[in-house]
Design an enzyme around this catalytic site. Structure first.
Site, PDB file in Angstrom:
ATOM      1  N   THR A 187      63.442  29.428 -38.964  1.00 39.57           N
ATOM      2  CA  THR A 187      62.487  28.859 -39.925  1.00 39.57           C
ATOM      3  C   THR A 187      62.483  29.592 -41.259  1.00 39.57           C
ATOM      4  OG1 THR A 187      61.045  28.032 -38.188  1.00 39.57           O
ATOM      5  CG2 THR A 187      59.999  28.475 -40.288  1.00 39.57           C
TER       6      THR A 187
ATOM      7  N   SER B 131      67.039  28.773 -33.643  1.00 37.94           N
ATOM      8  CA  SER B 131      67.294  29.685 -32.521  1.00 37.94           C
ATOM      9  C   SER B 131      67.089  29.030 -31.161  1.00 37.94           C
ATOM     10  CB  SER B 131      66.475  30.968 -32.641  1.00 37.94           C
ATOM     11  OG  SER B 131      65.162  30.762 -32.223  1.00 37.94           O
TER      12      SER B 131
HETATM   13  N1  ASP Z   1      62.695  26.571 -34.136  1.00 41.02           N
HETATM   14  C1  ASP Z   1      62.700  27.707 -35.037  1.00 41.02           C
HETATM   15  C2  ASP Z   1      63.762  28.695 -34.554  1.00 41.02           C
HETATM   16  O1  ASP Z   1      63.558  29.298 -33.557  1.00 41.02           O
HETATM   17  C3  ASP Z   1      61.373  28.348 -35.037  1.00 41.02           C
HETATM   18  C4  ASP Z   1      61.230  29.553 -35.942  1.00 41.02           C
HETATM   19  O2  ASP Z   1      62.154  30.127 -36.439  1.00 41.02           O
HETATM   20  O3  ASP Z   1      60.069  29.977 -36.122  1.00 41.02           O
HETATM   21  O4  ASP Z   1      64.786  28.823 -35.174  1.00 41.02           O
END
Ligand code: ASP
Length: 329
Positions: free
Chosen positions: A11, A55
């Protein structure tokens, strides 16, 4: 200090797309400008991974990629910061801690809940906090988030929306950053660095969920080849139903063919114990070992790490019970 920053995705560097947020390519240059502004007397290099990921797509092979990247730069830098998505940050951080045991340089993993492109974000405060941690804090592998420097093997994502998204339920933070740092002093014996980056392979470790009404058929497929390790997500202090012979037979049979099964608690805080309840002892009789006060994430990555080292099941069981990176009491 020379600081290497690896941007793996997440993110923190995301931008909007038709389908929702996706990792952005311009982020590396943007964050480098902020870092140079923040600490002009230190030298930063930001490397953007070719395959930037959310991720949720991270695999054990990606842990190995990050570790090999850091290792290839080890002698050129004094400290390392890994920018990572929050969803599986605790897994990657724990995996790095197992691969870089007793590191004499700091490695800090961080990310954010709100992308840096948003006016109000936690990206800069987390990155600047991680920089402060590597400049002033202890050596070793840590996860920094929401003002807390947590032992990498002890951290868990516990909140989907709060900016203080990570906690270390069974281990006090090593540092808390308010106006100033508050450090937890730990007197640690000096140990030689032990770096091992074995070939990680997806699918070698599984999870066995315990829930009311669980049956052997639910677990059968999960224990098929190529599984060599399993984290049993037990109730409370390490319990699971003991009145279904098929369930226990399945565990016994997997144990007998060399699958290492470790139980941790669904509670998230506290430890699993031995022999408190008959239902827990039944698991031990079929070969399940105790993950004591470990997080699920650390137990999962530790199994992956030990299996990737190519150790036989008995040695994995013995090594699993010892602390390698502050992971188990
Ligand atoms: N879905 C995102 C990730 O894990 C969530 C984040 O980075 O806060 O890459």
């Amino acid at each position: 200090m020379k600081i290497y920053v690896a941007y793996t995705g997440g993110t923190i560097g995301m931008v909007p797309s038709d389908q929702g947020y996706v990792p952005g390519k311009a982020f590396a240059a943007d964050i480098l400008r902020h870092l140079n502004d923040y600490q002009p007397e230190h030298g930063f290099d930001v490397y953007s991974y070719k395959r930037l990921i959310d991720s949720s797509n991270a695999t054990p092979e990606d842990w190995q990629t990050i570790a090999e990247d850091l290792q290839s730069k080890w002698h050129d830098y004094d400290a390392f910061i890994v920018l990572h998505g929050t969803d599986t940050m605790a897994y990657s951080a724990a995996a790095l801690a197992f691969m870089f045991q007793h590191s004499r340089k700091p490695i800090v993993v961080t990310g954010s809940q709100i992308p840096m492109i948003k006016k109000r974000n936690d990206a800069l405060s987390n990155v600047f906090g991680a920089v402060d941690a590597v400049l002033n804090g202890p050596n070793g592998v840590f996860l920094f988030f929401g003002g807390k420097l947590l032992e990498a093997t002890r951290a868990r994502k516990i909140d989907t929306s709060a900016l203080s998204a990570f906690q270390s339920p069974n281990f006090l933070p090593r540092g808390v950053l308010g106006i100033e740092w508050e450090w937890r002093k730990m007197h640690l014996p000096k140990q030689p660095e032990c770096f091992q980056i074995p070939p990680m392979a997806s699918g070698h470790v599984t999870i066995l969920p315990v829930f009311p009404g669980v049956q052997a058929t639910h677990w059968e497929g999960l224990l098929n080849k190529p599984v060599k390790g399993a984290v049993l997500y037990s109730y409370g202090t390490g319990n699971a139903p003991d009145q279904d012979a098929n369930l226990l037979n399945l565990l016994q049979e997997a144990n007998d063919r060399g699958v290492v099964i470790v139980k941790v608690s669904q509670c998230g805080k506290g430890a699993v114990s031995s022999g408190t309840y008959a239902v827990g002892s039944a698991l031990e009789r079929v070969g399940v070992i105790s993950g004591r006060d470990m997080t699920f994430e650390a137990a999962f990555t530790k199994l992956h790490f030990l299996i990737a080292l190519g150790l036989p099941a008995l040695e994995i069981k013995n090594t699993f019970s010892k602390t390698l990176a502050f992971d188990i009491l």
